[in-house]
Design a protein around this motif. Structure first.
Motif, PDB file in Angstrom:
ATOM      1  N   GLN A  25      -1.905  -4.650  41.320  1.00  0.00           N
ATOM      2  CA  GLN A  25      -3.196  -4.090  40.917  1.00  0.00           C
ATOM      3  C   GLN A  25      -3.854  -4.947  39.848  1.00  0.00           C
ATOM      4  O   GLN A  25      -5.072  -5.188  39.888  1.00  0.00           O
ATOM      5  N   ALA A  26      -3.068  -5.451  38.907  1.00  0.00           N
ATOM      6  CA  ALA A  26      -3.623  -6.313  37.858  1.00  0.00           C
ATOM      7  C   ALA A  26      -4.190  -7.592  38.442  1.00  0.00           C
ATOM      8  O   ALA A  26      -5.243  -8.075  38.009  1.00  0.00           O
ATOM      9  N   SER A  27      -3.522  -8.149  39.455  1.00  0.00           N
ATOM     10  CA  SER A  27      -4.032  -9.381  40.057  1.00  0.00           C
ATOM     11  C   SER A  27      -5.367  -9.146  40.754  1.00  0.00           C
ATOM     12  O   SER A  27      -6.236 -10.006  40.739  1.00  0.00           O
ATOM     13  N   TYR A  28      -5.523  -7.958  41.375  1.00  0.00           N
ATOM     14  CA  TYR A  28      -6.808  -7.662  42.014  1.00  0.00           C
ATOM     15  C   TYR A  28      -7.898  -7.417  40.983  1.00  0.00           C
ATOM     16  O   TYR A  28      -9.072  -7.688  41.243  1.00  0.00           O
ATOM     17  N   ARG A  29      -7.535  -6.924  39.810  1.00  0.00           N
ATOM     18  CA  ARG A  29      -8.550  -6.767  38.761  1.00  0.00           C
ATOM     19  C   ARG A  29      -8.992  -8.123  38.233  1.00  0.00           C
ATOM     20  O   ARG A  29     -10.154  -8.319  37.906  1.00  0.00           O
ATOM     21  N   ARG A  30      -8.041  -9.082  38.170  1.00  0.00           N
ATOM     22  CA  ARG A  30      -8.397 -10.429  37.708  1.00  0.00           C
ATOM     23  C   ARG A  30      -9.237 -11.162  38.755  1.00  0.00           C
ATOM     24  O   ARG A  30     -10.182 -11.862  38.422  1.00  0.00           O
ATOM     25  N   THR A  31      -8.878 -11.031  40.028  1.00  0.00           N
ATOM     26  CA  THR A  31      -9.572 -11.714  41.116  1.00  0.00           C
ATOM     27  C   THR A  31      -9.845 -10.693  42.214  1.00  0.00           C
ATOM     28  O   THR A  31      -9.040 -10.521  43.130  1.00  0.00           O
ATOM     29  N   PRO A  32     -10.973  -9.980  42.113  1.00  0.00           N
ATOM     30  CA  PRO A  32     -11.272  -8.965  43.132  1.00  0.00           C
ATOM     31  C   PRO A  32     -11.399  -9.584  44.515  1.00  0.00           C
ATOM     32  O   PRO A  32     -11.752 -10.747  44.663  1.00  0.00           O
ATOM     33  N   GLN A  33     -11.115  -8.777  45.523  1.00  0.00           N
ATOM     34  CA  GLN A  33     -11.262  -9.255  46.898  1.00  0.00           C
ATOM     35  C   GLN A  33     -12.731  -9.518  47.207  1.00  0.00           C
ATOM     36  O   GLN A  33     -13.625  -8.846  46.702  1.00  0.00           O
ATOM     37  N   ASP A  34     -12.932 -10.468  48.073  1.00  0.00           N
ATOM     38  CA  ASP A  34     -14.269 -10.796  48.559  1.00  0.00           C
ATOM     39  C   ASP A  34     -14.760  -9.621  49.404  1.00  0.00           C
ATOM     40  O   ASP A  34     -14.089  -9.204  50.347  1.00  0.00           O
ATOM     41  N   PRO A  35     -15.930  -9.035  49.080  1.00  0.00           N
ATOM     42  CA  PRO A  35     -16.437  -7.897  49.844  1.00  0.00           C
ATOM     43  C   PRO A  35     -16.561  -8.177  51.344  1.00  0.00           C
ATOM     44  O   PRO A  35     -16.371  -7.276  52.159  1.00  0.00           O
TER      45      PRO A  35
END
Length: 83
Positions: free
Chosen positions: A56-66
């Protein structure tokens, strides 16, 4: 190879001991082994929680491309079974 073991004093109420003994008997083991298995389950659950937190922290740092998220949503909708 067996690992050395350390005896640990744990205080439990009579009802909990009775339940553990019943479960141990049903599974053909003893109370100590049952408690070891329980301790390992707690450790594994905590390891999974830590891995989830890191993900979850990694997705907060680099959100997925919409656009990728939308493509995955469309693909999932197209491949859903028709019950």
């Amino acid at each position: 190879m067996a690992m050395p073991r350390r005896q640990v004093l744990v205080q439990l109420d009579d009802e909990l001991v009775a339940q553990l003994d019943r479960i141990a008997l049903e599974h053909g083991t003893n109370r100590s082994e049952l408690l070891r298995q329980g301790a390992l389950a707690v450790i594994r659950a905590d390891d999974l929680r830590l891995a989830d937190d890191a993900l979850q922290a990694s997705y907060r740092r680099t959100p997925q491309d919409p656009a990728i998220v939308e493509s995955a949503r469309r693909l999932a909708a197209e491949t859903m079974p028709t019950w």
